[in-house]
Design a protein around this motif. Structure first.
Motif, PDB file in Angstrom:
ATOM      1  N   LEU A   1      -4.475   4.549 -27.065  1.00  0.00           N
ATOM      2  CA  LEU A   1      -5.755   5.246 -27.029  1.00  0.00           C
ATOM      3  C   LEU A   1      -5.711   6.428 -26.054  1.00  0.00           C
ATOM      4  CD1 LEU A   1      -7.767   1.967 -27.077  1.00  0.00           C
ATOM      5  CD2 LEU A   1      -8.190   3.801 -28.685  1.00  0.00           C
ATOM      6  N   LEU A   2      -4.538   6.979 -25.883  1.00  0.00           N
ATOM      7  CA  LEU A   2      -4.332   8.017 -24.873  1.00  0.00           C
ATOM      8  C   LEU A   2      -4.638   9.424 -25.377  1.00  0.00           C
ATOM      9  CD1 LEU A   2      -0.903   6.775 -23.476  1.00  0.00           C
ATOM     10  CD2 LEU A   2      -3.168   6.395 -22.467  1.00  0.00           C
ATOM     11  N   PRO A   3      -5.179  10.277 -24.497  1.00  0.00           N
ATOM     12  CA  PRO A   3      -5.275  11.711 -24.800  1.00  0.00           C
ATOM     13  C   PRO A   3      -3.875  12.319 -24.812  1.00  0.00           C
ATOM     14  CG  PRO A   3      -6.707  11.076 -22.970  1.00  0.00           C
ATOM     15  CD  PRO A   3      -5.774   9.938 -23.215  1.00  0.00           C
TER      16      PRO A   3
ATOM     17  N   GLY B   1     -13.773  14.253 -29.033  1.00  0.00           N
ATOM     18  CA  GLY B   1     -13.918  14.855 -27.707  1.00  0.00           C
ATOM     19  C   GLY B   1     -14.578  13.925 -26.710  1.00  0.00           C
ATOM     20  N   HIS B   2     -15.535  14.467 -25.931  1.00  0.00           N
ATOM     21  CA  HIS B   2     -16.194  13.674 -24.888  1.00  0.00           C
ATOM     22  C   HIS B   2     -16.916  12.478 -25.492  1.00  0.00           C
ATOM     23  CE1 HIS B   2     -17.888  12.932 -20.938  1.00  0.00           C
ATOM     24  NE2 HIS B   2     -19.071  12.762 -21.505  1.00  0.00           N
ATOM     25  N   GLN B   3     -17.513  12.672 -26.679  1.00  0.00           N
ATOM     26  CA  GLN B   3     -18.187  11.563 -27.355  1.00  0.00           C
ATOM     27  C   GLN B   3     -17.210  10.424 -27.640  1.00  0.00           C
ATOM     28  OE1 GLN B   3     -20.481  12.724 -30.843  1.00  0.00           O
ATOM     29  NE2 GLN B   3     -20.711  14.791 -30.043  1.00  0.00           N
ATOM     30  N   GLY B   4     -15.961  10.796 -27.876  1.00  0.00           N
ATOM     31  CA  GLY B   4     -14.954   9.808 -28.209  1.00  0.00           C
ATOM     32  C   GLY B   4     -14.600   8.884 -27.067  1.00  0.00           C
ATOM     33  N   LYS B   5     -14.885   9.291 -25.826  1.00  0.00           N
ATOM     34  CA  LYS B   5     -14.555   8.450 -24.677  1.00  0.00           C
ATOM     35  C   LYS B   5     -15.364   7.156 -24.710  1.00  0.00           C
ATOM     36  CE  LYS B   5     -13.108  12.129 -21.523  1.00  0.00           C
ATOM     37  NZ  LYS B   5     -13.311  12.758 -20.204  1.00  0.00           N
ATOM     38  N   HIS B   6     -16.639   7.273 -25.015  1.00  0.00           N
ATOM     39  CA  HIS B   6     -17.491   6.081 -25.041  1.00  0.00           C
ATOM     40  C   HIS B   6     -17.058   5.121 -26.145  1.00  0.00           C
ATOM     41  CE1 HIS B   6     -21.092   3.645 -26.043  1.00  0.00           C
ATOM     42  NE2 HIS B   6     -21.230   3.633 -24.735  1.00  0.00           N
ATOM     43  N   ILE B   7     -16.804   5.647 -27.333  1.00  0.00           N
ATOM     44  CA  ILE B   7     -16.427   4.766 -28.436  1.00  0.00           C
ATOM     45  C   ILE B   7     -15.044   4.154 -28.194  1.00  0.00           C
ATOM     46  CG2 ILE B   7     -15.381   6.541 -29.918  1.00  0.00           C
ATOM     47  CD1 ILE B   7     -17.624   3.594 -31.036  1.00  0.00           C
ATOM     48  N   LYS B   8     -14.166   4.856 -27.493  1.00  0.00           N
ATOM     49  CA  LYS B   8     -12.867   4.264 -27.142  1.00  0.00           C
ATOM     50  C   LYS B   8     -13.064   3.046 -26.252  1.00  0.00           C
ATOM     51  CE  LYS B   8      -9.610   8.129 -27.502  1.00  0.00           C
ATOM     52  NZ  LYS B   8      -8.667   8.993 -26.762  1.00  0.00           N
ATOM     53  N   GLY B   9     -13.956   3.183 -25.277  1.00  0.00           N
ATOM     54  CA  GLY B   9     -14.232   2.049 -24.403  1.00  0.00           C
ATOM     55  C   GLY B   9     -14.813   0.874 -25.165  1.00  0.00           C
ATOM     56  N   ARG B  10     -15.723   1.157 -26.089  1.00  0.00           N
ATOM     57  CA  ARG B  10     -16.312   0.102 -26.912  1.00  0.00           C
ATOM     58  C   ARG B  10     -15.251  -0.570 -27.784  1.00  0.00           C
ATOM     59  NH1 ARG B  10     -20.291  -2.294 -25.309  1.00  0.00           N
ATOM     60  NH2 ARG B  10     -20.675  -3.019 -27.438  1.00  0.00           N
ATOM     61  N   PHE B  11     -14.312   0.233 -28.285  1.00  0.00           N
ATOM     62  CA  PHE B  11     -13.239  -0.295 -29.128  1.00  0.00           C
ATOM     63  C   PHE B  11     -12.320  -1.210 -28.319  1.00  0.00           C
ATOM     64  CE2 PHE B  11      -8.959   0.393 -31.122  1.00  0.00           C
ATOM     65  CZ  PHE B  11      -9.214  -0.304 -32.300  1.00  0.00           C
ATOM     66  N   VAL B  12     -11.971  -0.796 -27.110  1.00  0.00           N
ATOM     67  CA  VAL B  12     -11.129  -1.641 -26.252  1.00  0.00           C
ATOM     68  C   VAL B  12     -11.830  -2.975 -25.986  1.00  0.00           C
ATOM     69  CG1 VAL B  12     -10.114  -1.888 -23.953  1.00  0.00           C
ATOM     70  CG2 VAL B  12      -9.941   0.287 -25.162  1.00  0.00           C
ATOM     71  N   ARG B  13     -13.111  -2.894 -25.670  1.00  0.00           N
ATOM     72  CA  ARG B  13     -13.883  -4.124 -25.428  1.00  0.00           C
ATOM     73  C   ARG B  13     -13.850  -5.023 -26.658  1.00  0.00           C
ATOM     74  NH1 ARG B  13     -18.065  -5.809 -21.955  1.00  0.00           N
ATOM     75  NH2 ARG B  13     -19.388  -7.399 -22.923  1.00  0.00           N
TER      76      ARG B  13
END
Length: 220
Positions: free
Chosen positions: A145-147, A176-188
């Motif tokens: 999930l890395l940039p 982009g920035h919106q993707g950071k939140h969904i990445k965190g939700r996906f990891v969870r």
């Protein structure tokens, strides 16, 4: 095969700490600390005034300042979305997740680290960490999930890159920035549901994203 989830650090970090300073650091970290001392602070950090002073101070005190677990140190959007403190399966998170730090290489959530400031695209940090990081990922399946900047610091034989993409008027663009939140939700979600096989990614459906078999796509 063991599954590893790779996530980036955050620029935002909590101050202080309740644990003792580091007793030692790797040779790579030591060389980067030396390089930091020789670098032009304004070019290295891209900051001004108080923010610049804080970054300089943090790196000068890396070996003497108090530490805290990495999962508590990082405070960015991804970490807010993971919401580690409310996870039911913290031990699984601690085993499966690795954070790629510019100063410390691959960091486990429970690893004690001080406050610091170093992007991985500075001082050739990604190149310096590449071999060491890649060795640690041998014989693992990586959910990446890395940039782009962090991707340059790892290589792995088996894994999948996960991207979150927006589609607007037929055109695709990174979340982009919106993707950071969904990445965190996906990891969870991965941790809470013990997901290790990409075939199950289709069951993750938050914020309008759908798994296409190659990426998560959201029509906007």
């Amino acid at each position: 095969m063991k599954t590893i989830i790779l996530i980036p650090p955050s620029e935002g970090k909590a101050d202080g700490g309740n644990n003792k300073p580091l007793k030692s650091v790797s040779s790579i970290t030591a060389s980067l600390l030396d390089a930091i001392k020789e670098a032009d602070p304004k070019k290295l950090y891209g900051l001004k005034e108080k923010a610049l002073e804080k970054a300089i101070s943090a790196n000068e005190e890396v070996l003497s300042s108090k530490t805290m677990p990495a999962i508590e140190r990082y405070t960015g959007v991804v970490y807010d979305a993971i919401d580690y403190q409310t996870l039911k399966h913290k031990s699984d998170f601690d085993k499966k997740v690795l954070i790629i730090s510019g100063l410390f290489g691959l960091v486990r959530p429970a690893d004690l680290i001080p406050n610091y400031r170093l992007k991985i695209d500075k001082l050739k940090a990604a190149k310096l960490w590449l071999d060491s990081n890649s060795k640690q990922l041998r014989e693992t399946f990586v959910i990446d999930l890395l940039p782009q900047a962090q991707k340059k610091a790892v290589k792995y034989d088996s894994g999948i890159e996960v991207e979150f993409v927006l589609k607007k008027a037929g055109k695709k663009m990174p979340a982009g920035h919106q993707g950071k939140h969904i990445k965190g939700r996906f990891v969870r979600w991965l941790i809470e549901n013990d997901i290790t096989d990409p075939k199950h990614f289709k069951n993750f459906k938050e914020e309008g994203y759908e798994w296409t078999g190659e990426t998560f796509l959201k029509e906007v």
